[in-house]
Motif scaffolding. Sequence first.
Motif, PDB file in Angstrom:
ATOM      1  N   UNK A   1     -86.588 -84.574   6.729  1.00 31.10           N
ATOM      2  CA  UNK A   1     -87.958 -84.237   7.115  1.00 31.10           C
ATOM      3  C   UNK A   1     -88.533 -83.298   6.052  1.00 31.10           C
ATOM      4  N   UNK A   2     -89.495 -83.798   5.288  1.00 29.27           N
ATOM      5  CA  UNK A   2     -90.025 -83.052   4.130  1.00 29.27           C
ATOM      6  C   UNK A   2     -90.516 -81.660   4.550  1.00 29.27           C
ATOM      7  N   UNK A   3     -91.241 -81.630   5.652  1.00 28.16           N
ATOM      8  CA  UNK A   3     -91.825 -80.360   6.064  1.00 28.16           C
ATOM      9  C   UNK A   3     -90.730 -79.379   6.512  1.00 28.16           C
TER      10      UNK A   3
ATOM     11  N   UNK B   1     -87.250 -79.614   6.333  1.00 33.16           N
ATOM     12  CA  UNK B   1     -86.051 -79.403   5.510  1.00 33.16           C
ATOM     13  C   UNK B   1     -86.348 -78.871   4.113  1.00 33.16           C
ATOM     14  N   UNK B   2     -87.577 -79.011   3.647  1.00 34.94           N
ATOM     15  CA  UNK B   2     -87.884 -78.525   2.290  1.00 34.94           C
ATOM     16  C   UNK B   2     -88.973 -77.460   2.319  1.00 34.94           C
ATOM     17  N   UNK B   3     -90.158 -77.821   2.801  1.00 29.25           N
ATOM     18  CA  UNK B   3     -91.290 -76.899   2.675  1.00 29.25           C
ATOM     19  C   UNK B   3     -91.023 -75.572   3.411  1.00 29.25           C
ATOM     20  N   UNK B   4     -90.554 -75.661   4.643  1.00 29.03           N
ATOM     21  CA  UNK B   4     -90.382 -74.419   5.397  1.00 29.03           C
ATOM     22  C   UNK B   4     -89.299 -73.532   4.793  1.00 29.03           C
ATOM     23  N   UNK B   5     -88.336 -74.146   4.134  1.00 28.69           N
ATOM     24  CA  UNK B   5     -87.302 -73.335   3.467  1.00 28.69           C
ATOM     25  C   UNK B   5     -87.880 -72.648   2.229  1.00 28.69           C
TER      26      UNK B   5
END
Lengths: 517, 235
Positions: free
Chosen positions: A314-316, A318-322
Amino acid sequence: MLRPEIEELLEGSENRYKLTKIANLISVNGTNAPDDIRAMFEGDFDAVNYIVQSTMEYIKARTLSSEETCRLKDIENFLDGLVQIYPDYNIDTKRLAFFVIVNVLQNNGRLMEYSCYHSGEQKVRNMTIRLIDEVNGSYYLTDDAFDFLYRTKEVARDIDYSVTRFKMQEYMRRKNYSQALTQSWDLVAELRNMSHSIRDFETRCRENILKITTDEYERIVGQYRNLLNDELKQLEELKKTVEKEEQMIREAYLNGADTEDTNKNLRAIQEIIINLDTTIVEQRALINNKDTVSKTYEQLLRGSFSIKRYERLNFDRDIMQKLYRLDDKIGEAVRMLMYPLSKPELGKMLNIEDLYAPYDSIIEKNDERGIDMKLTDMDSDLKATERNEIHNEIFLSLFTYIKEHAPFTMSRFIHSLTEDELKRWCRDGLLENALMTLYQRNRLDINQYKKQRDNEIIKEPRGDFDILYCLYCLPEEYLDFGSVIFGKSDEDFAFTIKYDEETVHVEMTNITVEVEE
Amino acid sequence: MNDEALKLYRELLKKGYIAQKDSQALWEYVEDADVFDELSEMGKVLDFDIVRAQGRIYMVPTQNNEIFLKNRMDYRADLKTSEIRNRDLYLFNYFEIYLIYLFFRGENADAQVMTFITKDELIKSFTEHCKTITSQSIDDDDATNDYSANFRLLAQVWLSKKEGDPASRKIEDRNGILNRVIIRLKADELFTVTDNGIIRPTTKLIDLMPYVLRKERVQEINKWIEEEEKNATDT
C-alpha cells in the motif's frame, strides 16, 4: 443469487450505466469549473457543456474524415468558428480548447473509475472510462466515446452497418438518389467507425493486454468476422448495380434528356460510386487488419504469461506515512525506495570528475544531518541573489538599447542610464566587469545559445557574471536576432559617479555594438 | 557462459532495457527460456533483477548493487547543480516521490490512477499537500498522519517559495523545482513532458512500478528504517 426476473431485467445494464457515467463526466458545472472558464461564460454552464459535446462531434468527424488527425490547434480553429453562437461572451478559444480536451475529456489525466453491477459476471466490479486518446499530439475518440455519440445523436438512428447498406440498396432501387447518397456517406462513416474501434482495441492491447477481457475481444473482433466478408460481397454487387444505373442515366443524357434532374442524379450517382469505392477498399483493409489484430492479440496474450505478477504493497501506508515520520535521511529514504528505477550508471565509474568527489563530500560533512537553516547561509545567498539581479538589470537595459539603437558605441548606452542605475550597478564594479566580459567574448551567438538552453540546465550563478544565465533570464522578445558583436574602437571614454562619501571615476574603451540578423 | 545471455547483458547495460520493437533479433534471445534463465542467474551474482513486461525486459539493480545505484553525488549531478543546499535537495527528493505517488497510489485493481498531470495541477496539488502538513499541530493526537519536525520544515520550505515563471529553473521558486525534477526524471526515462506542460509517466515507469511496489519490499523498507534509527541513536 438474483431472482431470474431481476437478472433478466439487468442484462446489459452496465452498458446503459456507462453512458450515464460518460454524461456525468463531460458535464461541467459550478463545482468543477475553474474560475477563468466560469468568468469566460459568466456562469452559463449550458454553453460550456454544449461546446464540450460539439468538440467531441468535431473530433469524431475529423478523425473519421480523410484528415484523420485532430490536434489542439484544429480544435482551437473549430472553436473559433463555433463560439460565434455565443456573441455575448468574451471567449479565449486557446484556453477553452485546452480546458475541453485536458480538463474535461481527459479528466485531467485521471482515469474515470466507477463500480457497477456487471450482468455477464453477475457481480459488482470496478470499471473505467476513457473518452479520448492522444497519439503523437492528435486526439481520437475512444470506442466508449463513439458509442456515446452514436447512441445520443438521434433516437431513431440506425447504426447497423448492414441496415445502412440495405437502405441504400432500397433507395437505389426506388431511384431516390439523394437518400441513397446520404446512406452511402453513412456507410463510409460507419465503416471508419469500425476501423477506429479495431485500432483503439489494438492500442489498448499493446498498452496492457492484462486489462483486456475475452468478452471484449469477442465483441470487438468477433462481431466483424462474418459481417465484413458477407458485406463485402453485397457491396460489390451493389456497386455493379449503381454503375449500370450510371450508364443508363448517361445514355439518357446523351440522347437529349438534359434536364436539371438528370444532371443532379448523375452527380449523386458519381458521388455514390466514389463512396462505394472508398467503402470497398477500406473494408478490404479492415478485413486484413482484423486478422492482424487477432494475431497481435494472441501473441501479446501468449507473452503475458511470462510476465510475473506481484502482490502490491500500500503506497500510502507502507511508504508515504513512513517517510513523514523520518526526522532526517528523507533524501536517502527516497533514493532507497526508488532505486529500482535507476538506470545503470556505469559511466560514473570511469568519470574523471568522480576522482574529486571525495573532496566535495568533506565540504558537505557539517551539513549532513537534518535540514540546515543557518542564517549565514541565507545571508551569503541574499548577496549572490542581489548581484544576480543587478546583472539581469544590466542585461535587460543593454538589450533594450540594442533592440532600439544598434549599432552604437557603449558611451551612448552609458549616457542613456539614470544616475540611480549607474550608482547601483557600479558600486561593486559590476557594470564595468559585465561590459568588459562581453567585449572579451566579442560575439554573442543567440541562436547557439537557444540550442544550448533547450538541451541543458542553465545554472543560477553565485553572484558571478554569467552570460548564459543573463540571456536565460531575458524575455524572449529581446532575442530575435542572430548575433551581437562587441568590437573595439580607437577611442576611450570616461564617466563619473558620485556617491555620498566618494566619487568614482571610470575609464574604459568605447566598445562598439552591432547586431547580425 | 551463454553468449546470447551476454549479448543481452551488454545491451541492457546501455539503457537498462531491451524493447521488442527496437530489436527483434535480441528479443528472440529473450524468448528463449534457456537464455533468459542464464541472464537471471547472472543477475544473482552481479546484483540485478530482470523484470519482464509487455514487449520489454528491464535490468533493475538490487539494493546492494554499488555499481549501478545512484549516490548523493549522482543525484546532485542529475539536478545539474553541486551547490544546492540539503534542505532543497530533500525537497527535490520528496517532490519526486510525491509525483510518482500521485500517479500510482491506486488501491484497487490498478495502481495507476492517472495518465497525466499538468504542471499547474501538480504545483497546486503539492502546495495543498504541504499546507496540510504544516497545518497539523505537533501535539495533535487525532491527526491523520504523524509528521516529523523536519518534514514540516520541508513543507514550509516549499510554501515559502514563490510560484515563479513557468519556464524557470531557479531553486528559489516552485516552477524551477518542478522543472529541474522533471529534467532529472527525464534523464532516467521515467516521465515525459510536452510543450504545453503535460507530464506523463513513460512505459518504463509504468512497467516497473509493479516491481517497485511489490509487497515483499515492506520488510526491506522496515529494515532500512530500523537500521537508520539505530545509527542515529548510536551517533
